[in-house]
Design a protein around this motif. Structure first.
Motif, PDB file in Angstrom:
ATOM      1  N   SER A 180       0.728  -1.139  -0.007  1.00  8.31           N
ATOM      2  CA  SER A 180      -0.008   0.031  -0.101  1.00  8.31           C
ATOM      3  C   SER A 180       0.971   1.369   0.005  1.00  8.31           C
ATOM      4  CB  SER A 180      -0.988  -0.028   1.409  1.00  8.31           C
ATOM      5  OG  SER A 180      -1.420   1.247   1.489  1.00  8.31           O
ATOM      6  N   ALA A 202      -6.935   1.368   3.221  1.00  8.92           N
ATOM      7  CA  ALA A 202      -5.676   0.868   4.107  1.00  8.92           C
ATOM      8  C   ALA A 202      -6.102   1.492   5.232  1.00  8.92           C
ATOM      9  CB  ALA A 202      -4.590   1.693   3.344  1.00  8.92           C
ATOM     10  N   ASP A 203      -6.560   2.835   5.680  1.00 12.91           N
ATOM     11  CA  ASP A 203      -6.747   3.343   6.804  1.00 12.91           C
ATOM     12  C   ASP A 203      -7.737   2.745   7.596  1.00 12.91           C
ATOM     13  OD1 ASP A 203      -4.764   4.765   5.859  1.00 12.91           O
ATOM     14  OD2 ASP A 203      -6.350   6.780   5.202  1.00 12.91           O
ATOM     15  N   ASP A 204      -8.777   2.161   6.850  1.00 14.47           N
ATOM     16  CA  ASP A 204      -9.725   1.384   7.541  1.00 14.47           C
ATOM     17  C   ASP A 204      -9.277   0.268   8.145  1.00 14.47           C
ATOM     18  OD1 ASP A 204     -12.296   1.953   7.570  1.00 14.47           O
ATOM     19  OD2 ASP A 204     -13.019   0.404   6.250  1.00 14.47           O
ATOM     20  N   LEU A 205      -8.163  -0.364   7.353  1.00 13.58           N
ATOM     21  CA  LEU A 205      -7.796  -1.650   7.834  1.00 13.58           C
ATOM     22  C   LEU A 205      -7.060  -1.700   9.092  1.00 13.58           C
ATOM     23  CD1 LEU A 205      -7.069  -4.721   7.132  1.00 13.58           C
ATOM     24  CD2 LEU A 205      -5.181  -4.004   5.773  1.00 13.58           C
ATOM     25  N   VAL A 206      -6.217  -0.599   9.454  1.00 11.32           N
ATOM     26  CA  VAL A 206      -5.465  -0.322  10.537  1.00 11.32           C
ATOM     27  C   VAL A 206      -6.492  -0.157  11.673  1.00 11.32           C
ATOM     28  CG1 VAL A 206      -4.130   1.556  11.716  1.00 11.32           C
ATOM     29  CG2 VAL A 206      -3.671   0.949   9.417  1.00 11.32           C
TER      30      VAL A 206
ATOM     31  N   PHE B  49      -7.636   5.236  19.657  1.00 13.96           N
ATOM     32  CA  PHE B  49      -7.773   3.697  19.454  1.00 13.96           C
ATOM     33  C   PHE B  49      -7.486   3.243  20.766  1.00 13.96           C
ATOM     34  CE2 PHE B  49      -5.756   3.477  14.912  1.00 13.96           C
ATOM     35  CZ  PHE B  49      -6.822   3.887  14.188  1.00 13.96           C
ATOM     36  N   ARG B  89      -5.255   8.254  10.741  1.00  7.95           N
ATOM     37  CA  ARG B  89      -5.305   8.469   9.572  1.00  7.95           C
ATOM     38  C   ARG B  89      -6.581   8.617   8.714  1.00  7.95           C
ATOM     39  NH1 ARG B  89      -0.441   4.631   7.136  1.00  7.95           N
ATOM     40  NH2 ARG B  89      -1.814   4.720   5.401  1.00  7.95           N
ATOM     41  N   ARG B  90      -7.736   7.882   9.449  1.00  9.17           N
ATOM     42  CA  ARG B  90      -8.767   8.218   8.857  1.00  9.17           C
ATOM     43  C   ARG B  90      -9.793   9.265   8.809  1.00  9.17           C
ATOM     44  NH1 ARG B  90     -12.543   2.973   9.932  1.00  9.17           N
ATOM     45  NH2 ARG B  90     -14.249   4.902  10.479  1.00  9.17           N
ATOM     46  N   TRP B 155       1.403   1.892  10.407  1.00  7.21           N
ATOM     47  CA  TRP B 155       0.119   0.710  10.369  1.00  7.21           C
ATOM     48  C   TRP B 155       0.006   0.036  11.543  1.00  7.21           C
ATOM     49  CZ3 TRP B 155      -2.550  -1.053   6.285  1.00  7.21           C
ATOM     50  CH2 TRP B 155      -2.043  -0.028   5.022  1.00  7.21           C
TER      51      TRP B 155
END
Lengths: 327, 327
Positions: A180, A202-206, B49, B89-90, B155
């Protein structure tokens, strides 16, 4: 009259209990005095690292009671029990667990061993050799012909467990991150990760990986997708699985050397989901292991780890009788 | 009379707030209209988070209020505020955070950006270049002369953050596990790990790392011991730190390529605890980066990320005034 009272107080004790206490489930098996499998139960996790020792003991006792209940009996009928606990390498924790379980299973002879020990028995019974376990985590456990044992791995998802499901999944997620960012080659794993973790970007995946706590069981499940990508020829996925097998081979060789078995023909059992997902891991393990032993043969497990534990309970009771007779 | 009432309702609005919201602490800085640093506050973590968005917003608002209180003012005096949030990041999460903060800081112009963005400003203000952040996690963020930005890494501890403190510590713990099992060479890290995690044996160490939850901040702290071992010449430790620097260099090159800066003289800022623990990481980063840029120069941060955020808040207010005048 006294006879009836006694019957009420004391159930016939003719059952043998085996428990496989893992991070995702607790599996209990009841054997009869003839070695016949009478009942089984599957309950929630009982890995004490996840749930605490007390909750873990409660879950195991409840699972045993449920299994007995299925054949109209109670845990009072258990003569002997062996529990294999995931990740409990520390002897003092096993003793404490034994003490907690003895409150619930008051009449039985109790042992608490590691999950590696019941897996070794499931594969080799009392023969010498190795068991390579690669499920969520990984560990290699072996016994030589003089009965000495050794292990390698089993350090958990952060410090080790190379070759286990979590480790494979982490390598794959790292490859997805690299692809990515443009730090690594494109891989089919990116699409599969988005599917598995239900993320759109990608950001969603984190966010999906870390919120609210890192769930290693869920992460390990992604290893299945890695096997799928490898089966379709994705080079990144193939490399990750080969590396996993090589790491398991390194751990196996460490045990072989520790037990002085380098000149032996070694019998090796493989256990766990990672080995069910294709041949790549096993082939790499074989390649690596062939460098440190004279020869080897692979064996499949004869029964489930929980049934192996129940058979160990059976032997434990028998050994006790033999010992008594000797006195 | 009406004048006094108005004064009560509306405080003089002449303060600028910058917040660095991280996984271990929240740092708030208040600047005057002259750009002078008036007050600071350090509060608990506000990485959403870890704590959830709502708690995170509450912590930030409280930290801002505490900073204002130190100079006898309230958050009602804040004209403009910029918050840099670790790992967010989102875009939708940043908008939601902005909405939550606007309830508390009702009169201020608010922005919520990533921690990478305030770090870039802390190092380069508005010049083009890169910032390489290696604290608990790692991320590389850059801006080219046309104002376009790109990032690599970030990540999180499972899927990436290669070169960050957690990653270095995990590599070190893995080396300790290998040494203990006989899968790898002996290393001074074994003794240092036993000290840091206060464990008496290998099995003890496993318990120390995982119970009851994996605490990545605590694990990252072990990176300091890796630097110590490397300084004394432990080869395993030196290799781990070199690898960390190379990984950061790979991430930096990915950003350089993405921004079309391969033929430029690139200004690079390094931020975070990993760079303060010796020169090995930075040298390896430099070696790797030299492969993808024409030339580079290293810059240190001019002020803390929180003060950078406050300066960005100042500029944001100024830009708003300029915009209004244009209309």
């Amino acid at each position: 009259m006294p006879d009836r009272t006694r019957k009420h107080r004391r159930a016939t004790r003719d059952l043998f209990l085996g428990v496989d206490g893992g991070g995702t489930k607790t599996h209990s098996v009841i054997l009869s005095a003839e070695g016949e499998l009478l009942a089984e139960d599957l309950s929630g996790p009982s890995n004490p690292f996840r749930t605490g020792l007390k909750n873990s003991a409660d879950t195991i006792a409840l699972s045993a009671a449920r299994a007995c209940d299925k054949i109209g009996r109670t845990t009072g009928s258990i003569v002997s029990a062996v529990t294999g606990l995931a990740g409990v390498r520390r002897e003092d924790l096993r003793s404490e667990m034994r003490r907690l379980l003895s409150r619930e299973l008051t009449h039985a002879t109790l042992s608490v061993v590691t999950d590696a020990e019941i897996a070794l028995y499931a594969v080799l019974e009392k023969r010498s050799g190795l068991v390579v376990i690669a499920g969520t985590g990984s560990i290699v456990y072996g016994r030589n012909s003089r009965g000495r044992t050794a292990l390698a791995g089993g350090w958990g998802p952060i410090a080790g467990d190379e070759g286990g499901g979590v480790s494979i999944a982490i390598d794959a997620l790292s490859a997805v991150a690299r692809a990515s960012d443009g730090r690594g080659p494109k891989t089919e794993l990116s699409k599969l990760a988005a599917e598995y973790f239900r993320s759109k970007s990608a950001d969603d995946l984190v966010v999906a990986i870390y919120s609210p706590h890192v769930n290693f069981t869920r992460i390990a499940g992604f290893a299945t997708s890695v096997a799928r990508a490898a089966a379709r020829g994705d080079k990144t996925a193939v490399d990750i699985l080969s590396k996993a097998g090589t790491e398991l081979g390194d751990a196996a060789c460490a045990v072989v050397r520790e037990l002085g078995m380098t000149r032996s023909a070694v019998e090796v059992g493989t256990v766990g989901g990672v080995f069910r997902s294709g041949e790549i891991v096993k082939r790499a393990l074989e390649d690596q292991l062939s460098k440190c032993v004279r020869s080897m043969s692979f064996t499949d497990a004869l029964f489930s780890p929980a049934e192996a534990a129940a058979r160990m309970a059976y032997e434990q009771a028998f050994a006790k009788i033999t010992e008594k007779r000797k006195k």
